[in-house]
Design a protein around this motif. Structure first.
Motif, PDB file in Angstrom:
ATOM      1  N   UNK A  25       1.013  -1.283   0.113  1.00  0.00           N
ATOM      2  CA  UNK A  25      -0.139  -0.007   0.019  1.00  0.00           C
ATOM      3  C   UNK A  25       0.860   1.197  -0.037  1.00  0.00           C
ATOM      4  N   UNK A  26       2.090   1.125   0.466  1.00  0.00           N
ATOM      5  CA  UNK A  26       3.054   2.311   0.553  1.00  0.00           C
ATOM      6  C   UNK A  26       3.380   2.827  -0.930  1.00  0.00           C
ATOM      7  N   UNK A  27       3.376   1.681  -1.853  1.00  0.00           N
ATOM      8  CA  UNK A  27       3.712   2.000  -3.008  1.00  0.00           C
ATOM      9  C   UNK A  27       2.635   2.625  -3.981  1.00  0.00           C
ATOM     10  N   UNK A  28       1.540   2.868  -3.335  1.00  0.00           N
ATOM     11  CA  UNK A  28       0.211   3.335  -4.050  1.00  0.00           C
ATOM     12  C   UNK A  28       0.222   4.922  -3.725  1.00  0.00           C
ATOM     13  N   UNK A  29      -0.481   5.630  -4.780  1.00  0.00           N
ATOM     14  CA  UNK A  29      -0.688   6.981  -4.426  1.00  0.00           C
ATOM     15  C   UNK A  29      -2.119   7.104  -3.613  1.00  0.00           C
ATOM     16  N   UNK A  30      -2.275   8.274  -3.056  1.00  0.00           N
ATOM     17  CA  UNK A  30      -3.696   8.345  -2.407  1.00  0.00           C
ATOM     18  C   UNK A  30      -4.722   8.217  -3.276  1.00  0.00           C
ATOM     19  N   UNK A  31      -4.796   8.640  -4.366  1.00  0.00           N
ATOM     20  CA  UNK A  31      -5.692   8.440  -5.272  1.00  0.00           C
ATOM     21  C   UNK A  31      -6.117   7.020  -5.570  1.00  0.00           C
ATOM     22  N   UNK A  32      -4.904   6.025  -5.913  1.00  0.00           N
ATOM     23  CA  UNK A  32      -4.886   4.815  -6.265  1.00  0.00           C
ATOM     24  C   UNK A  32      -5.742   3.998  -4.983  1.00  0.00           C
ATOM     25  N   UNK A  33      -5.202   4.258  -3.695  1.00  0.00           N
ATOM     26  CA  UNK A  33      -5.877   3.816  -2.456  1.00  0.00           C
ATOM     27  C   UNK A  33      -7.339   3.965  -2.390  1.00  0.00           C
ATOM     28  N   UNK A  35      -9.488   4.558  -4.940  1.00  0.00           N
ATOM     29  CA  UNK A  35     -10.185   4.447  -6.145  1.00  0.00           C
ATOM     30  C   UNK A  35     -11.202   3.281  -6.003  1.00  0.00           C
ATOM     31  N   UNK A  36     -12.407   3.129  -6.070  1.00  0.00           N
ATOM     32  CA  UNK A  36     -13.104   2.073  -6.202  1.00  0.00           C
ATOM     33  C   UNK A  36     -12.591   1.012  -7.334  1.00  0.00           C
ATOM     34  N   UNK A  37     -13.235  -0.122  -7.105  1.00  0.00           N
ATOM     35  CA  UNK A  37     -12.891  -1.309  -8.127  1.00  0.00           C
ATOM     36  C   UNK A  37     -12.024  -2.191  -7.906  1.00  0.00           C
ATOM     37  N   UNK A  38     -11.348  -2.376  -6.547  1.00  0.00           N
ATOM     38  CA  UNK A  38     -10.536  -3.325  -6.531  1.00  0.00           C
ATOM     39  C   UNK A  38     -11.348  -4.734  -6.513  1.00  0.00           C
ATOM     40  N   UNK A  39     -12.449  -4.718  -5.740  1.00  0.00           N
ATOM     41  CA  UNK A  39     -13.216  -5.802  -6.011  1.00  0.00           C
ATOM     42  C   UNK A  39     -14.712  -5.068  -5.672  1.00  0.00           C
ATOM     43  N   UNK A  40     -15.484  -5.172  -6.797  1.00  0.00           N
ATOM     44  CA  UNK A  40     -16.835  -4.592  -6.461  1.00  0.00           C
ATOM     45  C   UNK A  40     -16.558  -3.063  -6.370  1.00  0.00           C
ATOM     46  N   UNK A  41     -17.396  -2.606  -5.181  1.00  0.00           N
ATOM     47  CA  UNK A  41     -16.982  -0.977  -5.050  1.00  0.00           C
ATOM     48  C   UNK A  41     -15.906  -0.907  -4.228  1.00  0.00           C
ATOM     49  N   UNK A  42     -15.097  -1.816  -3.608  1.00  0.00           N
ATOM     50  CA  UNK A  42     -14.064  -1.565  -2.523  1.00  0.00           C
ATOM     51  C   UNK A  42     -13.009  -1.121  -3.226  1.00  0.00           C
ATOM     52  N   UNK A  43     -12.349  -0.012  -2.626  1.00  0.00           N
ATOM     53  CA  UNK A  43     -11.103   0.484  -2.888  1.00  0.00           C
ATOM     54  C   UNK A  43      -9.946  -0.316  -1.885  1.00  0.00           C
ATOM     55  N   UNK A  44      -8.763   0.158  -2.078  1.00  0.00           N
ATOM     56  CA  UNK A  44      -7.697  -0.384  -1.094  1.00  0.00           C
ATOM     57  C   UNK A  44      -7.994   0.188   0.101  1.00  0.00           C
ATOM     58  N   UNK A  45      -8.392   1.266   0.199  1.00  0.00           N
ATOM     59  CA  UNK A  45      -8.676   1.805   1.722  1.00  0.00           C
ATOM     60  C   UNK A  45      -9.593   1.029   2.361  1.00  0.00           C
ATOM     61  N   UNK A  46     -10.851   0.467   1.438  1.00  0.00           N
ATOM     62  CA  UNK A  46     -11.686  -0.363   2.078  1.00  0.00           C
ATOM     63  C   UNK A  46     -11.330  -1.666   2.707  1.00  0.00           C
ATOM     64  N   UNK A  47     -10.346  -2.232   1.916  1.00  0.00           N
ATOM     65  CA  UNK A  47      -9.740  -3.523   2.336  1.00  0.00           C
ATOM     66  C   UNK A  47      -8.919  -3.258   3.534  1.00  0.00           C
ATOM     67  N   UNK A  48      -8.061  -1.995   3.779  1.00  0.00           N
ATOM     68  CA  UNK A  48      -7.444  -1.968   5.029  1.00  0.00           C
ATOM     69  C   UNK A  48      -8.447  -1.861   5.960  1.00  0.00           C
ATOM     70  N   UNK A  49      -9.604  -1.072   5.906  1.00  0.00           N
ATOM     71  CA  UNK A  49     -10.548  -0.818   6.941  1.00  0.00           C
ATOM     72  C   UNK A  49     -11.167  -2.245   7.310  1.00  0.00           C
ATOM     73  N   UNK A  50     -11.349  -3.114   6.438  1.00  0.00           N
ATOM     74  CA  UNK A  50     -11.848  -4.351   6.533  1.00  0.00           C
ATOM     75  C   UNK A  50     -10.987  -5.162   7.442  1.00  0.00           C
ATOM     76  N   UNK A  51      -9.632  -5.420   6.964  1.00  0.00           N
ATOM     77  CA  UNK A  51      -8.796  -6.153   7.857  1.00  0.00           C
ATOM     78  C   UNK A  51      -8.631  -5.523   9.308  1.00  0.00           C
ATOM     79  N   UNK A  52      -8.530  -4.305   9.334  1.00  0.00           N
ATOM     80  CA  UNK A  52      -8.469  -3.680  10.902  1.00  0.00           C
ATOM     81  C   UNK A  52      -9.726  -3.911  11.432  1.00  0.00           C
ATOM     82  N   UNK A  53     -10.841  -4.160  11.071  1.00  0.00           N
ATOM     83  CA  UNK A  53     -12.067  -4.484  11.560  1.00  0.00           C
ATOM     84  C   UNK A  53     -11.689  -6.034  12.280  1.00  0.00           C
TER      85      UNK A  53
END
Length: 168
Positions: A25-33, A35-53
């Motif tokens: 994730x450190x290699x990604x820009x804030x925009x990339x992190x 951006x929705x569409x990683x899987x479905x509507x989820x962004x990288x940020x959503x994956x991070x929040x999911x893992x944290x939960x």
């Protein structure tokens, strides 16, 4: 079942797991992190929040219970695929509008808390089979292949590959 690791091996495995994900994730820009569409509507940020939960709800609470000498009570959020999917959707909705800085800060703090609890627990506590873990030890439970981090890292890597091939 994997062979039981030592406490030192478990701690190193957890550090490396986090380090690999953090490097991705450190290699990604804030925009990339964001951006929705990683899987479905989820962004990288959503994956991070999911893992944290899930780290907080399952692992951190479990480690706290062991340190306090109590039994961990599974909240049942993964009892069935339907319940797990509903929980994941709720987590997504609760976190999708949070700031990236807030999500990353919580991710880092949760990882740090997990590591602190793992470091405080004795080798014996980590190698004790717990009934509420289906007879598994913490070390064995956390050492199983195809972990949660790996799953979400793969989603992100696949998405990055799709982004790269779309540019060609």
């Amino acid at each position: 079942m994997t062979e039981q690791k030592s406490k030192a091996e478990l701690l190193e495995m957890r550090r490396v797991l986090y380090m690999h994900f953090d490097a991705l994730i450190a290699g990604l820009s804030e925009q990339q992190i964001q951006m929705p569409g990683v899987n479905g509507d989820w962004s990288v940020k959503d994956h991070i929040a999911h893992l944290t939960f899930w780290e907080r709800v399952n692992l951190l609470e479990m480690l706290k219970a062991i340190q306090q000498g109590t039994s961990w009570t599974n909240p049942g959020l993964e009892s069935t695929e339907e319940v797990r999917d509903k929980t994941n959707q709720q987590v997504y909705l609760q976190n999708k509008d949070r700031s990236l800085a807030d999500v990353l800060s919580e991710f880092q703090a949760t990882h740090q808390q997990v590591m602190e609890y793992l470091e405080k627990l004795s080798e014996e506590e980590l190698k004790t089979p717990y009934e509420w873990l289906g007879g598994y030890t913490i070390i064995t439970w956390l050492s199983e292949p195809s972990g949660h981090y790996d799953e979400h890292e793969q989603y992100i890597r696949d998405w990055l590959a799709r982004q790269s091939s779309a540019k060609e």
